[in-house]
Write a protein that holds these residues in place. Structure first.
Motif, short mmCIF file in Angstrom:
data_model
loop_
_atom_site.label_atom_id
_atom_site.label_comp_id
_atom_site.label_asym_id
_atom_site.label_seq_id
_atom_site.Cartn_x
_atom_site.Cartn_y
_atom_site.Cartn_z
N VAL A 143 7.78 -84.59 58.25
CA VAL A 143 9.19 -84.99 58.22
C VAL A 143 10.02 -83.91 57.55
CG1 VAL A 143 10.85 -86.63 57.27
CG2 VAL A 143 8.73 -87.46 58.28
N ILE A 144 9.52 -83.38 56.42
CA ILE A 144 10.24 -82.33 55.68
C ILE A 144 10.36 -81.07 56.52
CG2 ILE A 144 10.12 -80.78 53.69
CD1 ILE A 144 8.88 -83.13 52.14
N ILE A 145 9.27 -80.67 57.16
CA ILE A 145 9.28 -79.43 57.96
C ILE A 145 10.28 -79.55 59.11
CG2 ILE A 145 7.91 -78.02 59.55
CD1 ILE A 145 5.47 -78.64 57.78
N ILE A 146 10.24 -80.66 59.84
CA ILE A 146 11.18 -80.85 60.95
C ILE A 146 12.61 -80.90 60.42
CG2 ILE A 146 11.90 -82.39 62.81
CD1 ILE A 146 8.99 -83.32 63.04
N LEU A 169 11.81 -86.92 50.41
CA LEU A 169 11.83 -86.37 51.77
C LEU A 169 13.03 -85.46 51.99
CD1 LEU A 169 10.84 -89.46 53.98
CD2 LEU A 169 9.44 -87.46 53.44
N TYR A 170 14.23 -85.94 51.67
CA TYR A 170 15.41 -85.15 51.99
C TYR A 170 15.72 -84.10 50.93
CZ TYR A 170 18.48 -87.60 48.67
OH TYR A 170 19.06 -88.10 47.53
N GLY A 171 15.27 -84.30 49.68
CA GLY A 171 15.57 -83.35 48.61
C GLY A 171 15.12 -81.93 48.92
N VAL A 219 7.82 -90.68 62.77
CA VAL A 219 6.88 -89.77 62.12
C VAL A 219 6.56 -90.30 60.72
CG1 VAL A 219 6.50 -87.42 61.28
CG2 VAL A 219 7.73 -87.79 63.43
N GLU A 220 5.30 -90.50 60.42
CA GLU A 220 4.89 -91.08 59.14
C GLU A 220 4.43 -90.04 58.14
OE1 GLU A 220 1.99 -94.06 59.96
OE2 GLU A 220 3.40 -95.38 61.02
N ASN A 221 4.02 -88.87 58.61
CA ASN A 221 3.55 -87.81 57.71
C ASN A 221 4.74 -87.19 56.98
OD1 ASN A 221 2.87 -85.00 56.90
ND2 ASN A 221 0.87 -85.52 57.75
N ILE A 259 19.77 -85.84 54.85
CA ILE A 259 19.45 -87.27 54.95
C ILE A 259 19.37 -87.69 56.41
CG2 ILE A 259 20.34 -89.59 54.52
CD1 ILE A 259 21.46 -88.60 51.89
N MET A 260 20.30 -87.21 57.22
CA MET A 260 20.30 -87.60 58.62
C MET A 260 19.06 -87.09 59.35
SD MET A 260 23.18 -87.12 61.58
CE MET A 260 23.37 -85.37 61.32
N THR A 261 18.71 -85.84 59.14
CA THR A 261 17.55 -85.28 59.85
C THR A 261 16.26 -85.98 59.43
OG1 THR A 261 17.45 -83.50 58.21
CG2 THR A 261 18.57 -83.02 60.28
N THR A 262 16.04 -86.12 58.13
CA THR A 262 14.80 -86.76 57.69
C THR A 262 14.78 -88.24 58.07
OG1 THR A 262 15.79 -87.10 55.49
CG2 THR A 262 14.37 -85.19 55.77
#
Length: 435
Positions: A149-152, A91-93, A143-145, A131-134
């Motif tokens: 999560v990556i886009i936001i 997610l955060y990478g 948000v489960e998608n 890491i904080m944003t995701t």
């Protein structure tokens, strides 16, 4: 994803390589020959690496002091895991890489030239922000998608990199006397508040750099020497309160071996020496990056300036560094006693973050209000970090304790953003935009 993860692990969290590549791209854009490009790439990495060596030694030795304070104030041993960093890298990478690229696009096509700063605070900030944003979007927003999560996370990160240096820019210009460099450290909120309040102090105060020492203490004008002296005093005083056995345990000394108070003095001197090393590396790095950045600013993102980490302002008030850093640590300890004793939360001192953030605010406070302003900067920063840590614990719960990057070792802006992002999530949930 394998390619993205490789880039994240080997490039976008390695600050020296990021800086070297930025310098190389700038020199190539300026049509320099291969030898000049290679030289610029190597010298930037060399300067930053010297800085990192000194900074790492500084943080390592300062951690001993944090452990000593934990003994004095009877704080529980807290082992902060990096569960999110280990398990949610997918997610955060991508957010680290794509978020920075979006930031460059925003600078190039959206931000007016006079406000263009390329965020080069360091790989640890890219990692922390992503890491904080995701984490907030996934855990607090619900948000489960994964793709969403990556886009936001990408959008929030890019906006952060773009806006933060702009907010600090008026105060940086006043400090530096030019607009050659921005400020990209997560103490920006403390810097702004300190600069504004310090300028309104009722009585003017002389600069920390104008403090006159007796001839016997003339060596205190050197920031490394003064840091060593003050840290020795703090180590010995708190070491006496904790007792020699506690000091020996922190140092890992065997019974009957080196005297723990001698170790404390040596460690204090090492803190001062490591500060001297990282300031030297920083000067070398800044000389090279400013020369190489002209090509980047001409061709890639016209009119932009590099926006750098907090130590880049230390040369504008070396005595203020010590005043702000120490007063920040002491202020945080006051809040620690109040909050922990009343059972409101569990504050744990991240000494390196406290010192660096307080030092930066101290430099800006000194510029706007002299010695009083430098002290005020430390007090403001220590207060923001104390109350901010309490706020983040309340908002994040288990996620807070599972992530060292945005927990104990965070800076004022991180705690502020916890609240802002959490509030955004509540609003979006209320409007039915996110689940």
């Amino acid at each position: 994803m394998s390619i993205v993860n490789w880039l994240v692990n080997n490039i976008f969290t390695q600050t020296s390589i990021i800086m070297g590549l930025v310098a190389a791209v700038g020199l190539i854009a300026a049509k320099k020959d291969f030898g000049t490009v290679l030289q610029g790439f190597i010298k930037v990495i060399l300067g930053w690496s010297i800085f990192l060596i000194g900074n790492s030694a500084f943080n390592t030795n300062l951690t001993y002091f944090g452990n000593l304070l934990s003994k004095v104030f009877d704080l529980p041993v807290v082992t902060v895991a990096n569960d999110w960093q280990v398990n949610q890298g997918y997610l955060y990478g991508p957010v680290i890489l794509i978020g920075f690229l979006l930031h460059l696009l925003m600078e190039r096509f959206i931000v007016p030239k006079k406000y263009r700063y390329v965020f080069l605070g360091g790989g640890h900030f890219f990692l922390r922000v992503s890491i904080m944003t995701t984490g907030v979007v996934s855990v607090i927003w619900g948000v489960e998608n994964g793709l969403l999560v990556i886009i936001i996370g990408v959008v929030l990160s890019a906006v952060h990199y773009t806006v933060q240096p702009i907010l600090a820019s008026p105060f940086v210009k006043k400090l530096r006397g030019d607009d050659l460099m921005g400020y990209s450290h997560h103490s920006t909120s403390a810097v702004i508040l300190t600069s504004v309040l310090a300028s309104k102090l009722p009585e003017s105060s002389r600069s920390t750099e104008e403090i006159k020492f007796p001839k016997a203490l003339a060596f205190m004008k050197d920031v490394g020497a003064s840091t060593a002296v003050f840290m020795t005093i703090l180590f010995v005083v708190f070491g006496a309160i904790a007792g020699p056995d506690a000091l020996r345990e922190i140092a890992g000394l065997a019974e009957g071996g080196q005297d723990p108070f001698v170790w404390a003095v040596i460690t204090s001197v090492s803190i001062g020496a490591s500060m001297t090393v990282f300031l030297y590396g920083l000067r070398l790095f800044m000389t090279e990056i400013l020369q190489a950045f002209s090509g980047f600013a001409d061709k890639i993102v016209p009119g932009c300036r590099p926006s750098m980490d907090v130590p880049t302002v230390f040369s504008f008030g070396q005595n203020a560094v010590l005043v702000g850093g120490i007063s920040c640590i002491m202020t945080f300890m006051v809040w620690l006693v109040i909050i922990n004793s009343l059972g409101f939360g569990l504050l744990i001192p991240g000494i390196a973050s406290l010192f660096m953030s307080g030092a930066g605010a101290g430099v800006f406070g000194n510029k706007n209000g002299g010695v009083k302003g430098a002290i005020l900067g430390g007090i403001i920063t220590g207060t923001l970090m104390g109350l901010g840590q309490l706020l983040a614990q309340g908002i994040g719960g288990d996620f807070y304790w599972a992530n060292a990057r945005i927990g104990i070792n965070a800076e004022p802006d991180d705690y502020l953003l916890w609240g802002v992002y959490a509030l955004m999530g509540k609003v979006l949930n209320f409007l039915g935009i996110v689940a």
